[in-house]
Enzyme design. Structure first.
Site, PDB file in Angstrom:
ATOM      1  N   THR A   1      -7.417   6.252  10.120  1.00 15.39           N
ATOM      2  CA  THR A   1      -7.487   5.501   8.879  1.00 15.39           C
ATOM      3  C   THR A   1      -8.945   5.235   8.554  1.00 15.39           C
ATOM      4  O   THR A   1      -9.714   4.835   9.426  1.00 15.39           O
ATOM      5  CB  THR A   1      -6.704   4.175   8.958  1.00 15.39           C
ATOM      6  OG1 THR A   1      -6.962   3.458   7.756  1.00 15.39           O
ATOM      7  CG2 THR A   1      -7.077   3.326  10.155  1.00 15.39           C
TER       8      THR A   1
ATOM      9  N   GLU B   1      -1.295   2.314   9.950  1.00 15.62           N
ATOM     10  CA  GLU B   1      -0.957   1.598  11.184  1.00 15.62           C
ATOM     11  C   GLU B   1       0.539   1.328  11.314  1.00 15.62           C
ATOM     12  O   GLU B   1       1.001   0.834  12.323  1.00 15.62           O
ATOM     13  CB  GLU B   1      -1.711   0.258  11.229  1.00 15.62           C
ATOM     14  CG  GLU B   1      -3.209   0.382  11.481  1.00 15.62           C
ATOM     15  CD  GLU B   1      -4.033   0.542  10.206  1.00 15.62           C
ATOM     16  OE1 GLU B   1      -3.458   0.966   9.178  1.00 15.62           O
ATOM     17  OE2 GLU B   1      -5.240   0.241  10.233  1.00 15.62           O
TER      18      GLU B   1
ATOM     19  N   LYS C   1      -9.361   2.146  -3.778  1.00 17.12           N
ATOM     20  CA  LYS C   1      -8.426   3.244  -3.555  1.00 17.12           C
ATOM     21  C   LYS C   1      -8.334   4.085  -4.817  1.00 17.12           C
ATOM     22  O   LYS C   1      -7.779   3.659  -5.815  1.00 17.12           O
ATOM     23  CB  LYS C   1      -7.058   2.707  -3.151  1.00 17.12           C
ATOM     24  CG  LYS C   1      -6.322   3.719  -2.314  1.00 17.12           C
ATOM     25  CD  LYS C   1      -5.152   3.114  -1.601  1.00 17.12           C
ATOM     26  CE  LYS C   1      -4.671   4.056  -0.529  1.00 17.12           C
ATOM     27  NZ  LYS C   1      -3.416   3.629   0.056  1.00 17.12           N
TER      28      LYS C   1
ATOM     29  N   TRP D   1      -8.995   6.302   0.054  1.00 18.52           N
ATOM     30  CA  TRP D   1      -9.919   5.190   0.176  1.00 18.52           C
ATOM     31  C   TRP D   1     -11.367   5.587  -0.096  1.00 18.52           C
ATOM     32  O   TRP D   1     -11.796   6.651   0.297  1.00 18.52           O
ATOM     33  CB  TRP D   1      -9.883   4.623   1.598  1.00 18.52           C
ATOM     34  CG  TRP D   1      -8.646   3.884   1.926  1.00 18.52           C
ATOM     35  CD1 TRP D   1      -7.702   4.255   2.831  1.00 18.52           C
ATOM     36  CD2 TRP D   1      -8.202   2.652   1.363  1.00 18.52           C
ATOM     37  NE1 TRP D   1      -6.712   3.326   2.863  1.00 18.52           N
ATOM     38  CE2 TRP D   1      -6.990   2.333   1.977  1.00 18.52           C
ATOM     39  CE3 TRP D   1      -8.720   1.790   0.398  1.00 18.52           C
ATOM     40  CZ2 TRP D   1      -6.281   1.182   1.663  1.00 18.52           C
ATOM     41  CZ3 TRP D   1      -8.008   0.648   0.081  1.00 18.52           C
ATOM     42  CH2 TRP D   1      -6.808   0.360   0.711  1.00 18.52           C
TER      43      TRP D   1
HETATM   44  P1  AMP Z   1      -3.362   3.667   4.133  1.00 17.05           P
HETATM   45  O1  AMP Z   1      -3.502   3.232   5.541  1.00 17.05           O
HETATM   46  O2  AMP Z   1      -4.422   4.603   3.667  1.00 17.05           O
HETATM   47  O3  AMP Z   1      -1.993   4.187   3.880  1.00 17.05           O
HETATM   48  O4  AMP Z   1      -3.544   2.385   3.212  1.00 17.05           O
HETATM   49  C1  AMP Z   1      -2.734   1.254   3.365  1.00 17.05           C
HETATM   50  C2  AMP Z   1      -3.073   0.226   2.331  1.00 17.05           C
HETATM   51  O5  AMP Z   1      -2.813   0.741   1.014  1.00 17.05           O
HETATM   52  C3  AMP Z   1      -2.238  -1.018   2.421  1.00 17.05           C
HETATM   53  O6  AMP Z   1      -2.719  -1.910   3.383  1.00 17.05           O
HETATM   54  C4  AMP Z   1      -2.370  -1.570   1.002  1.00 17.05           C
HETATM   55  O7  AMP Z   1      -3.588  -2.271   0.835  1.00 17.05           O
HETATM   56  C5  AMP Z   1      -2.420  -0.309   0.163  1.00 17.05           C
HETATM   57  N1  AMP Z   1      -1.075  -0.011  -0.370  1.00 17.05           N
HETATM   58  C6  AMP Z   1      -0.161   0.842   0.113  1.00 17.05           C
HETATM   59  N2  AMP Z   1       0.947   0.847  -0.653  1.00 17.05           N
HETATM   60  C7  AMP Z   1       0.728  -0.047  -1.652  1.00 17.05           C
HETATM   61  C8  AMP Z   1       1.502  -0.521  -2.761  1.00 17.05           C
HETATM   62  N3  AMP Z   1       2.707  -0.067  -3.025  1.00 17.05           N
HETATM   63  N4  AMP Z   1       0.943  -1.455  -3.564  1.00 17.05           N
HETATM   64  C9  AMP Z   1      -0.309  -1.930  -3.317  1.00 17.05           C
HETATM   65  N5  AMP Z   1      -1.073  -1.527  -2.300  1.00 17.05           N
HETATM   66  C10 AMP Z   1      -0.568  -0.591  -1.465  1.00 17.05           C
END
Ligand code: AMP
Length: 548
Positions: free
Chosen positions: A188, A333, A440, A445
């Protein structure tokens, strides 16, 4: 303490290859269709897939790959990548999916940190491999996911995947595997500092796939046809490559073409019923169907996550095209799925507006995930839909420790997600903010810290802050807010040019705003929340004129 009365049931391990073995045996003729990098469409069945995954396992063993060793992949969604998932984990190795959209230095860091033995790559990434190979001396071999005819010209000595497989016959029994051993690894980049590895186990992967397949989660069955638009290098395409064989669902892999037209054509020709992806991809798809004046003839639902699903998109899918958009939330995670926004029997009897308000939220936890919100003092906060706090989770597919880092990230046995949320009386969670200050863009990211650090490296910059700005296409894009060095009149253009060659193109901020001073917190940190408030109404030039 008395000894418990143990159940007298078999202790059969939950393993990744058992998923494909099941599909091959019970859904042997069900198709896997892939848009290939070579340009054509490839079709075969779960039975074919298992045989080739076994050939890969044999090949890896012949190359001397040992239990627990990592095999990297730099690849789009396709059948060979799927074989890599199963061939690696099936011989006791670990499938390390690498995000090719990261900057080469970050990728090299990840490959070296994971200590990948071999890296399998799609031919589109041949130039990237040429950059990486000199920086990754411990990689024993680079394998192009193609045949001898399509081998790209490269400075790196690479071999062809098909030639590797051709040396094996597939007569191989999946070996016994401890279900707690690692099956895949995903880094990540969603936090400050270096990327961190989430190391999934066979057990966590199978349990996640079982739960994700349930009707009120992604909801897959042997009558469905699923197209994961979310890449297999992004938290294992949200588990689809495991859930589809588990349920016998036909699998359609879009390769590298994620534009609206390509996706629409694939959905229609393969009669796809279910898709998964980030809002940016669906924006492209909706724009295409609108402009072309076409409709979906088979698509029933799409799971949207990674970033917040805009309410307008939910309505557009439903009212314009009869497609149910299911809002989902999760993170690397968490393997990644945590919540999904599906309604129960009683909720479907409520007035339409109320139903819509529920479905706009990130959703309820499904079995296996326990969540809570806590205040600054660590105490649990009420589920009333208005009180917000730090979102903590736990469950059998939630991380316990990062790879090669023994410090526990847990707080009282719970994983702090870094998201700030409310939970209502129905148990529907809504993300209100991120405690992290990342940006994002299109589901990927961008580290605000990295962007700031580069800006500060410019002689004309005294202080810089990078924040997310809303964007109609990418959900968010970076905005750089700068305090100039006294006596230096650096321009917006000069600053943007300064990023060229230092970060991936899409990390370069969309705009620069100059201010006299930046807001700070009591401890002297940049007050990002305040900044975001200040620039809430800022319209990026790219958002105004529809540029990317
Ligand atoms: P990742 O580990 O790259 O999948 O990113 C995870 C993060 O993306 C989460 O902790 C959130 O901050 C954001 N995220 C994922 N899904 C959503 C959603 N449906 N709405 C808002 N933020 C999201």
């Amino acid at each position: 303490m008395t000894t418990p009365l143990y159940g007298r049931m078999m202790d059969v391990p939950l393993t990744v290859p058992s998923l494909l073995a099941h599909a091959s045996r019970h859904f042997g003729t069900t198709e896997i269709v892939s848009k290939r990098i070579e340009g054509d469409v490839h079709r075969y069945t779960y039975r074919d897939c298992e045989k080739r995954a076994k050939q890969l396992a044999q090949a890896l063993i012949a190359l001397g790959v040992e239990t627990g060793e990592r095999i990297g992949t730099l690849a789009w969604n396709g059948y060979r990548h799927l074989e890599a998932y199963y061939g690696t984990a099936g011989c006791g190795a670990v499938c390390h999916t690498i995000n090719p959209r990261l900057f080469p230095d970050q990728i090299a860091y990840i490959v070296n940190h994971a200590d990948d033995r071999y890296v399998l790559f799609d031919i589109t990434f041949a130039p990237l491999v040429d950059v990486l190979a000199p920086q990754c001396p411990n990689v024993r071999g680079w394998v192009a996911l193609t045949d001898d005819v399509h081998m790209p010209r490269m400075s790196t000595a690479a071999s062809s995947y098909e030639a590797l497989l051709a040396q094996q016959d597939g007569a191989f029994d999946w070996p016994p595997i401890d279900e707690r051993s690692a099956s895949s690894l995903c880094y990540t980049s969603g936090t400050t500092g270096n990327p961190k590895g989430a190391l999934y186990s066979h057990r966590s992967t199978v349990l996640h796939a079982l739960a994700a397949s349930l009707p009120d989660a992604v909801g897959l069955s042997a009558r469905d046809c699923v197209l994961p638009a979310v890449p297999m290098f992004h938290v294992n395409a949200w588990g689809t490559p495991y859930a589809a064989p588990l349920t016998g669902t036909k699998l359609v892999m879009p390769g590298k073409d994620l534009d609206g037209k390509s996706l629409y054509e694939l959905i229609e020709t393969e009669r796809v019923t279910c898709t998964l992806g980030v809002p940016t991809v669906w924006l492209g798809l909706l724009r295409f169907v609108e402009e072309a004046g076409v409709r979906f003839s088979s698509l029933k639902r799409t799971v949207v996550g990674g970033s917040a699903l805009p309410p307008a998109m939910l309505r557009m899918f439903r009212d314009g095209y009869g497609v149910e958009a299911i809002h989902g939330w999760g993170m690397t995670e968490m393997s990644p799925l945590g919540t999904l926004s599906t309604l129960n029997r009683e909720q479907t009897q409520r007035p339409p507006d109320e139903q819509l308000r529920l479905r706009e939220k990130q959703g309820h936890a499904f079995y296996g995930i326990d969540m809570k919100i806590v205040g600054e003092d660590g105490r649990e906060l009420p589920w009333n839909g208005t009180t917000f706090g730090d979102l903590h989770v736990r469950g059998p597919w939630v991380i316990d420790r990062y790879y090669r880092n023994d410090a526990s990230p847990l707080v009282d046995g719970w994983f702090p997600t870094g998201d700030v949320a409310t939970i209502d009386q129905d148990g529907f969670m809504r993300i209100t903010d991120r405690s992290k200050d990342l940006i994002k863009s299109g589901g990927e990211w961008i580290s605000s810290i990295d962007i700031e650090n580069i800006a500060i490296g410019h002689p004309g910059v005294a202080e810089a802050a990078c924040i997310a700005c809303p964007h109609p296409k990418w959900a968010q894009r970076p905005l750089l807010v700068v305090v100039k060095q006294p006596g230096n009149d650096v321009s917006r253009e000069a600053l943007l040019r300064f990023y060229e060659g230092k970060v991936a193109k899409w990390w370069i901020p969309d705009d620069v705003v100059f201010v006299d001073e930046l807001p700070h917190t009591a401890t002297g940190k940049l007050h990002k929340l305040k900044l975001r408030e200040l620039f809430r109404d800022h319209v990026l030039p790219s958002a105004r004129d529809g540029r990317n």
